[in-house]
Design a protein around this motif. Structure first.
Motif, PDB file in Angstrom:
ATOM      1  N   LEU A  16       0.514  -1.258   0.089  1.00  0.00           N
ATOM      2  CA  LEU A  16       0.352   0.149   0.237  1.00  0.00           C
ATOM      3  C   LEU A  16       0.917   1.713  -0.020  1.00  0.00           C
ATOM      4  CD1 LEU A  16      -2.439   1.110   0.016  1.00  0.00           C
ATOM      5  CD2 LEU A  16      -2.588   1.018   2.731  1.00  0.00           C
ATOM      6  N   GLY A  17       2.094   1.326   0.886  1.00  0.00           N
ATOM      7  CA  GLY A  17       2.637   2.486   0.845  1.00  0.00           C
ATOM      8  C   GLY A  17       2.815   3.685   1.248  1.00  0.00           C
ATOM      9  N   ALA A  18       2.798   4.735   0.778  1.00  0.00           N
ATOM     10  CA  ALA A  18       2.282   5.552   1.165  1.00  0.00           C
ATOM     11  C   ALA A  18       1.075   6.601   0.883  1.00  0.00           C
ATOM     12  CB  ALA A  18       3.881   6.671   1.207  1.00  0.00           C
ATOM     13  N   ALA A  19       1.031   5.934  -0.443  1.00  0.00           N
ATOM     14  CA  ALA A  19      -0.172   6.873  -0.762  1.00  0.00           C
ATOM     15  C   ALA A  19      -1.468   6.433   0.401  1.00  0.00           C
ATOM     16  CB  ALA A  19      -0.789   6.100  -2.109  1.00  0.00           C
ATOM     17  N   ALA A  20      -1.081   5.382   0.728  1.00  0.00           N
ATOM     18  CA  ALA A  20      -2.583   5.143   1.561  1.00  0.00           C
ATOM     19  C   ALA A  20      -2.355   5.460   3.157  1.00  0.00           C
ATOM     20  CB  ALA A  20      -2.551   3.662   2.233  1.00  0.00           C
ATOM     21  N   ALA A  21      -1.008   5.638   3.686  1.00  0.00           N
ATOM     22  CA  ALA A  21      -0.930   6.458   4.707  1.00  0.00           C
ATOM     23  C   ALA A  21      -0.514   7.930   4.232  1.00  0.00           C
ATOM     24  CB  ALA A  21       0.924   6.361   4.940  1.00  0.00           C
ATOM     25  N   CYS A  22      -1.133   8.862   3.774  1.00  0.00           N
ATOM     26  CA  CYS A  22      -1.502  10.445   3.094  1.00  0.00           C
ATOM     27  C   CYS A  22      -3.171  10.049   3.334  1.00  0.00           C
ATOM     28  CB  CYS A  22      -1.397  10.309   2.128  1.00  0.00           C
ATOM     29  SG  CYS A  22       0.790  10.665   1.710  1.00  0.00           S
ATOM     30  N   GLY A  23      -3.700   9.211   3.109  1.00  0.00           N
ATOM     31  CA  GLY A  23      -4.707   8.916   3.440  1.00  0.00           C
ATOM     32  C   GLY A  23      -5.616   7.950   2.455  1.00  0.00           C
ATOM     33  N   GLY A  24      -6.895   8.423   2.601  1.00  0.00           N
ATOM     34  CA  GLY A  24      -7.935   7.881   0.765  1.00  0.00           C
ATOM     35  C   GLY A  24      -8.895   7.952   1.410  1.00  0.00           C
ATOM     36  N   SER A  25      -9.948   8.625   1.881  1.00  0.00           N
ATOM     37  CA  SER A  25     -11.344   9.243   1.997  1.00  0.00           C
ATOM     38  C   SER A  25     -12.074  10.604   0.999  1.00  0.00           C
ATOM     39  CB  SER A  25     -11.602   8.507   3.303  1.00  0.00           C
ATOM     40  OG  SER A  25     -10.768   8.288   3.962  1.00  0.00           O
ATOM     41  N   GLY A  26     -10.936  10.758   0.468  1.00  0.00           N
ATOM     42  CA  GLY A  26     -11.405  11.746  -0.040  1.00  0.00           C
ATOM     43  C   GLY A  26     -11.364  13.331   0.413  1.00  0.00           C
ATOM     44  N   SER A  27     -11.803  14.530  -0.436  1.00  0.00           N
ATOM     45  CA  SER A  27     -11.615  15.228   0.206  1.00  0.00           C
ATOM     46  C   SER A  27     -12.605  15.535   1.655  1.00  0.00           C
ATOM     47  CB  SER A  27     -13.003  17.048  -0.309  1.00  0.00           C
ATOM     48  OG  SER A  27     -13.965  16.148  -0.445  1.00  0.00           O
ATOM     49  N   SER A  28     -11.702  15.724   2.738  1.00  0.00           N
ATOM     50  CA  SER A  28     -12.288  15.908   4.074  1.00  0.00           C
ATOM     51  C   SER A  28     -13.628  16.670   4.553  1.00  0.00           C
ATOM     52  CB  SER A  28     -10.831  16.927   5.336  1.00  0.00           C
ATOM     53  OG  SER A  28     -11.154  18.291   4.559  1.00  0.00           O
ATOM     54  N   ASP A  29     -13.886  17.125   4.064  1.00  0.00           N
ATOM     55  CA  ASP A  29     -15.906  18.019   3.841  1.00  0.00           C
ATOM     56  C   ASP A  29     -16.219  18.315   3.049  1.00  0.00           C
ATOM     57  OD1 ASP A  29     -14.673  18.533   7.079  1.00  0.00           O
ATOM     58  OD2 ASP A  29     -13.881  20.130   6.841  1.00  0.00           O
ATOM     59  N   ASP A  30     -16.864  16.840   2.302  1.00  0.00           N
ATOM     60  CA  ASP A  30     -17.137  17.101   1.685  1.00  0.00           C
ATOM     61  C   ASP A  30     -19.052  17.367   1.420  1.00  0.00           C
ATOM     62  OD1 ASP A  30     -18.580  14.122  -0.249  1.00  0.00           O
ATOM     63  OD2 ASP A  30     -17.996  15.932  -1.311  1.00  0.00           O
ATOM     64  N   LYS A  31     -18.773  18.618   1.771  1.00  0.00           N
ATOM     65  CA  LYS A  31     -19.938  19.018   1.947  1.00  0.00           C
ATOM     66  C   LYS A  31     -21.222  19.327   0.031  1.00  0.00           C
ATOM     67  CE  LYS A  31     -19.640  21.472   6.105  1.00  0.00           C
ATOM     68  NZ  LYS A  31     -19.822  22.810   6.324  1.00  0.00           N
ATOM     69  N   ASN A  32     -22.598  19.260   0.101  1.00  0.00           N
ATOM     70  CA  ASN A  32     -23.492  19.149  -0.514  1.00  0.00           C
ATOM     71  C   ASN A  32     -24.522  19.973  -0.386  1.00  0.00           C
ATOM     72  OD1 ASN A  32     -24.289  18.761  -3.254  1.00  0.00           O
ATOM     73  ND2 ASN A  32     -24.832  16.733  -3.394  1.00  0.00           N
ATOM     74  N   ALA A 316     -10.876  11.874   6.407  1.00  0.00           N
ATOM     75  CA  ALA A 316     -12.572  12.101   7.393  1.00  0.00           C
ATOM     76  C   ALA A 316     -12.381  12.996   8.137  1.00  0.00           C
ATOM     77  CB  ALA A 316     -13.313  11.302   7.355  1.00  0.00           C
ATOM     78  N   THR A 317     -12.242  14.517   7.987  1.00  0.00           N
ATOM     79  CA  THR A 317     -11.905  15.523   9.385  1.00  0.00           C
ATOM     80  C   THR A 317     -12.845  16.225   9.493  1.00  0.00           C
ATOM     81  OG1 THR A 317     -10.400  16.444   7.576  1.00  0.00           O
ATOM     82  CG2 THR A 317      -9.235  14.713   8.634  1.00  0.00           C
ATOM     83  N   GLY A 318     -13.117  17.046   9.858  1.00  0.00           N
ATOM     84  CA  GLY A 318     -13.923  18.500  10.356  1.00  0.00           C
ATOM     85  C   GLY A 318     -15.097  17.651  10.655  1.00  0.00           C
ATOM     86  N   ALA A 319     -15.899  18.019   9.229  1.00  0.00           N
ATOM     87  CA  ALA A 319     -17.514  17.760   9.411  1.00  0.00           C
ATOM     88  C   ALA A 319     -17.681  16.691   9.647  1.00  0.00           C
ATOM     89  CB  ALA A 319     -18.030  18.898   8.151  1.00  0.00           C
ATOM     90  N   LYS A 320     -16.958  16.025   8.699  1.00  0.00           N
ATOM     91  CA  LYS A 320     -17.335  14.509   8.245  1.00  0.00           C
ATOM     92  C   LYS A 320     -16.834  13.242   9.288  1.00  0.00           C
ATOM     93  CE  LYS A 320     -16.587  13.601   3.161  1.00  0.00           C
ATOM     94  NZ  LYS A 320     -17.315  12.979   2.799  1.00  0.00           N
TER      95      LYS A 320
END
Length: 423
Positions: A16-32, A316-320
């Motif tokens: 998996l490496g560094a890519a997953a270590a940096c995250g992987g849930s899309g934008s932190s506050d996905d509001k619509n 997944a930070t903030g509002a998520k």
């Protein structure tokens, strides 16, 4: 859902490496339009799917500013898709997976700790202790329970009555006596026509470690680092049960979990240690069965658990993150867990739900013993490798008479220590 599907993902995690270590849930506050959308992947494709869908729908209805967008897929597809998705930065915000898999992802920083959920509406004191322990890694809470169940002793009432046994055994002395009485006749290949007990030793939830714990032994101590598989208590327990299998033939050897279930369903085995998913097939087979706590060993009365845990992607930070914490609290609320238990047949994750709240008496029995259940090797990042390459093969080797318990367990303990040193 079939909780026995413990898929090996450690090889994929290694790449998996560094890519997953940096995250992987899309934008932190996905509001619509002011609504926070949470993507949620799971493998609840079995009989519990309607209950899962109902709770998600009810959460969305009662939380208009949050929308859980759920995708249900077979477990093998789930695990195949998950790591590539996180590596590409497109993984789900929320997942539900086997508790034994959580530590592997947490170690790669794919998931984030969930300890803040306890100050955001989830009452830690009301959750079954083992259900929390199952989601812990490196001293932090990376998983929260989606479901949790102890493994209990199923017994065939008809076969017990025929053998003159009034009820389930309370301790090992009674258990061993009953096993011998219930093993009888000659079937194909000279094997018994009826076994005292059946217990899968691969492709299933673990049963043999419950026997080791009853003697005061185990596989790895609670500290997660000390191997106890070759300790004197573990060797004694394995010797006792191997003698019963080799001399008295109380249990078939080398069976998968599915094959063990078939023996119970056909009335060829009088007992089995398993979870609530077995009840429906026994009902369909018209087996008159009872449920009881695993008999007390010389040192302890305990059992293992199985659990599916929620986790939250690291990005997944903030509002998520806040929305996810609300979802976890809602799922594990008293009202939701009463509904989930009555709909799916799994016991509630909470300790404050009694038998009067539960429609199914079998569910009430599982709920009664949930506080006695502990997870198997929680927090181990190499759980799949330990289970498939060391633990299960060593038990089967011993039970097949291919080595004495002390020698085989010593060799296997050495393998576990090597795996732990590389963690």
């Amino acid at each position: 859902m079939d909780l026995r599907r413990k898929l090996t993902v450690f090889a994929a995690l290694a790449t998996l490496g560094a890519a997953a270590a940096c995250g992987g849930s899309g934008s932190s506050d996905d509001k619509n339009g002011g609504t926070v959308t949470l993507s949620f992947w799971n493998g609840f494709t079995g009989g519990d799917r309607p209950g899962v869908e109902h709770l998600v729908d009810e959460f969305n209805r009662s939380h208009p500013k949050t929308h859980v967008n759920m995708q249900i897929m077979p477990w093998d597809v789930f695990y195949q898709k998950l790591l590539p998705a996180y590596g590409a930065g497109k993984g789900p915000d929320v997942t539900a997976m086997s508790a034994n898999q959580v530590a592997q992802y947490a170690a790669k920083r794919v998931f984030q700790p969930l300890d803040d959920a306890f100050s955001a509406g989830l009452d830690k004191s009301k959750i079954v202790p083992g259900a929390l322990q199952a989601g812990q890694y490196a001293g932090k809470q990376y998983g929260l329970p989606a479901n949790f169940t102890p493994l209990l002793l199923y017994y065939n009432k008809k076969l017990f009555k025929q053998a003159g046994i009034s009820g389930p055994p309370a301790d090992w002395d009674e258990w061993i006596t009953d096993l011998k009485k219930l093993t009888k006749g000659k079937g194909p290949g000279g094997k018994p026509a009826q076994y005292g007990i059946t217990m899968g030793t691969h492709e299933t939830v673990e049963g043999i470690p419950i026997l080791l714990a009853g003697q005061g032994g185990g596989v790895i101590a609670d500290d997660g680092r000390t191997v106890t598989l070759d300790g004197p208590q573990s060797i004694q327990a394995m010797t006792t049960w191997t003698n019963l299998v080799r001399t008295n033939h109380v249990m078939p050897v080398g069976t998968s979990g599915a094959d063990a279930d078939k023996l119970m369903q056909s009335g060829t085995a009088a007992m089995e240690i398993n979870g609530p998913w077995l009840t429906s097939s026994l009902d369909q087979s018209k087996i008159d069965y009872g449920l009881a706590m695993v008999p007390a060993g010389p040192a302890a009365q305990t059992t293992l658990s199985d659990s599916v845990q929620f986790s939250l992607g690291s990005r997944a930070t903030g509002a998520k993150k806040k929305a996810a914490e609300e979802f976890f609290a809602y799922w594990n609320s008293r009202e939701s867990q009463i509904y989930f238990a009555n709909t799916t047949g799994f016991p509630p994750t909470r300790t404050d739900i009694g038998a009067s709240d539960l429609k199914n008496p079998n569910v009430a029995v599982f709920a009664r013993y949930s506080p006695k259940a502990v997870p198997f090797l929680p927090g181990q990042t190499k759980f799949a490798q330990m289970q498939s390459e060391v633990i299960d093969p060593s038990f089967e080797k011993i039970l097949n008479g291919q080595g004495d318990p002390a020698t085989v367990l010593k060799q296997s303990a050495g393998q576990l220590r090597t795996l732990l040193s590389g963690s």
